[in-house]
Write a protein that holds these residues in place. Structure first.
Motif, mmCIF file in Angstrom:
data_model
loop_
_atom_site.group_PDB
_atom_site.id
_atom_site.type_symbol
_atom_site.label_atom_id
_atom_site.label_comp_id
_atom_site.label_asym_id
_atom_site.label_seq_id
_atom_site.Cartn_x
_atom_site.Cartn_y
_atom_site.Cartn_z
ATOM 1 N N PRO A 106 12.737 6.221 -11.155
ATOM 2 C CA PRO A 106 12.039 6.838 -10.217
ATOM 3 C C PRO A 106 11.957 5.835 -8.912
ATOM 4 C CG PRO A 106 10.295 6.238 -11.849
ATOM 5 C CD PRO A 106 11.387 5.911 -12.565
ATOM 6 N N GLY A 107 11.135 6.341 -7.887
ATOM 7 C CA GLY A 107 10.982 5.634 -6.691
ATOM 8 C C GLY A 107 11.884 5.743 -5.464
ATOM 9 N N ALA A 108 12.706 6.671 -5.459
ATOM 10 C CA ALA A 108 13.895 7.030 -4.332
ATOM 11 C C ALA A 108 13.256 8.123 -3.603
ATOM 12 C CB ALA A 108 15.184 7.219 -4.733
ATOM 13 N N THR A 109 12.713 8.905 -4.168
ATOM 14 C CA THR A 109 12.163 10.401 -3.510
ATOM 15 C C THR A 109 10.782 10.479 -3.106
ATOM 16 O OG1 THR A 109 12.345 11.650 -5.379
ATOM 17 C CG2 THR A 109 14.621 11.125 -4.299
ATOM 18 N N ILE A 110 10.672 11.507 -2.207
ATOM 19 C CA ILE A 110 9.110 11.905 -2.080
ATOM 20 C C ILE A 110 8.343 12.557 -3.391
ATOM 21 C CG2 ILE A 110 7.669 13.599 -0.802
ATOM 22 C CD1 ILE A 110 9.536 12.882 1.651
ATOM 23 N N THR A 111 9.339 13.167 -4.045
ATOM 24 C CA THR A 111 8.806 14.150 -5.130
ATOM 25 C C THR A 111 8.937 13.159 -6.572
ATOM 26 O OG1 THR A 111 10.993 14.852 -5.722
ATOM 27 C CG2 THR A 111 9.684 16.164 -4.150
ATOM 28 N N ASN A 112 9.489 11.928 -6.412
ATOM 29 C CA ASN A 112 9.490 11.115 -7.790
ATOM 30 C C ASN A 112 9.055 9.842 -7.417
ATOM 31 O OD1 ASN A 112 9.761 10.582 -10.418
ATOM 32 N ND2 ASN A 112 11.897 10.440 -10.307
ATOM 33 N N PRO A 113 8.263 9.469 -6.741
ATOM 34 C CA PRO A 113 7.877 8.092 -6.226
ATOM 35 C C PRO A 113 7.443 7.243 -7.360
ATOM 36 C CG PRO A 113 5.930 9.318 -5.854
ATOM 37 C CD PRO A 113 6.790 10.257 -6.477
ATOM 38 N N LEU A 114 7.080 6.116 -6.841
ATOM 39 C CA LEU A 114 6.387 4.845 -7.569
ATOM 40 C C LEU A 114 4.842 4.766 -7.403
ATOM 41 C CD1 LEU A 114 8.923 1.685 -7.422
ATOM 42 C CD2 LEU A 114 8.825 3.532 -9.096
ATOM 43 N N ASN A 115 4.097 4.334 -8.245
ATOM 44 C CA ASN A 115 2.587 4.380 -7.942
ATOM 45 C C ASN A 115 2.115 2.969 -8.115
ATOM 46 O OD1 ASN A 115 2.976 7.187 -9.171
ATOM 47 N ND2 ASN A 115 1.499 7.558 -7.690
ATOM 48 N N ARG A 116 1.445 2.255 -6.917
ATOM 49 C CA ARG A 116 1.017 1.272 -7.189
ATOM 50 C C ARG A 116 0.140 0.810 -8.220
ATOM 51 N NH1 ARG A 116 -2.027 -2.826 -2.607
ATOM 52 N NH2 ARG A 116 -1.671 -4.770 -3.818
ATOM 53 N N ASN A 117 -0.107 -0.239 -8.800
ATOM 54 C CA ASN A 117 -0.803 -0.489 -10.048
ATOM 55 C C ASN A 117 -1.428 -2.187 -9.445
ATOM 56 O OD1 ASN A 117 -2.661 -0.979 -12.287
ATOM 57 N ND2 ASN A 117 -0.771 -1.702 -13.358
ATOM 58 N N VAL A 118 -2.755 -2.446 -9.447
ATOM 59 C CA VAL A 118 -3.114 -3.525 -8.958
ATOM 60 C C VAL A 118 -3.831 -4.030 -10.069
ATOM 61 C CG1 VAL A 118 -3.516 -2.830 -6.632
ATOM 62 C CG2 VAL A 118 -5.551 -2.764 -8.190
ATOM 63 N N ASP A 119 -3.980 -3.842 -11.320
ATOM 64 C CA ASP A 119 -4.362 -4.170 -12.522
ATOM 65 C C ASP A 119 -3.466 -5.510 -12.980
ATOM 66 O OD1 ASP A 119 -6.256 -4.459 -14.942
ATOM 67 O OD2 ASP A 119 -4.359 -3.883 -16.111
ATOM 68 N N THR A 120 -4.024 -6.689 -12.990
ATOM 69 C CA THR A 120 -3.311 -7.935 -13.262
ATOM 70 C C THR A 120 -2.633 -7.733 -14.679
ATOM 71 O OG1 THR A 120 -4.451 -9.147 -11.984
ATOM 72 C CG2 THR A 120 -3.210 -10.456 -13.442
ATOM 73 N N ALA A 121 -3.481 -7.501 -15.642
ATOM 74 C CA ALA A 121 -3.069 -7.464 -17.015
ATOM 75 C C ALA A 121 -1.891 -6.772 -17.291
ATOM 76 C CB ALA A 121 -4.105 -7.211 -17.968
#
Length: 218
Positions: A106-121
């Motif tokens: 995923p990650g290329a399209t509006i319908t199948n994006p990536l989602n940011r994660n800020v959890d270090t572990a």
């Protein structure tokens, strides 16, 4: 309230805006503007309708980016902004990401994006499962896709894969939306990717779990 009378075929324009109160450090606020319409042509009963514009998210939670200070700003949170990797400036990085997306990740399209994660572990676990056993090659370092700073990494399921010539011990010719790809790329490009993403997260106010896209440019 504006009347359409007395002329037929009359149009009216209106504007709506938002002024956030989410100004304290770390604050995040959301709002939706709703239009309530009342239509009553002469000789006909009153008709009402309601419509809402896209939700707006405002925050003071993105923090600073180097010399660029923390500041308040607003975005449309459900629309995944796009960061671009230049093929001419970062050829090995762009090649790996392009191939990984082409294999179904995923990650290329509006319908199948990536989602940011800020959890270090879990970010560290994403990274170690993708690149923890990467070989030591002069001038190269291990790149993982999807990025370690996302919820699509190996900490959240799937298995590692790679491509021919990537110098990673993992299956090749694998397709599908789950898992992650690892590849040894030019170290300077891999290092530059960190700066690109930090600036992108800052500029587009991408917070924890927010969607975003990665594209390849010339």
């Amino acid at each position: 309230m504006q009347s359409l009378a007395p002329a037929n075929n009359t149009s009216r324009l209106g504007e709506a805006g938002a002024k956030t109160t989410a100004t304290a450090v770390g604050a995040v606020g959301e709002c939706t503007t709703t239009w309530n319409l009342r239509l009553q042509p002469v000789g006909y009963p009153l008709v009402t309708a309601s419509t809402s514009m896209a939700e707006i998210m405002c925050d003071n939670a993105t923090g600073a980016n180097g010399s660029r200070p923390a500041r308040v700003g607003c975005v449309v949170p459900w629309y995944p902004a796009q960061v671009l990797y230049s093929q001419s400036r970062y050829p090995s990085l762009a090649s790996h990401v392009s191939r990984a997306q082409g294999s179904g990740l995923p990650g290329a399209t509006i319908t199948n994006p990536l989602n940011r994660n800020v959890d270090t572990a879990t970010n560290n676990l994403n990274r170690s499962r993708a690149c923890g056993d990467a070989p030591s090659l002069t001038g190269k370092s291990c790149d993982e896709y999807p990025l370690a700073s996302t919820f699509q990494g190996l900490a959240f399921g799937g298995s590692r894969r790679t491509f021919s010539g990537c110098n990673i011990s993992a299956p090749t010719n694998v397709t599908g939306p789950s898992g992650a790809s690892a590849c040894m790329i030019t170290a300077s490009e891999n290092n530059a990717q960190g700066g690109l993403m930090a600036a992108f997260y800052y500029d587009y106010r991408v917070l924890h779990s927010d969607p975003f896209r990665i594209g390849i440019s010339s």
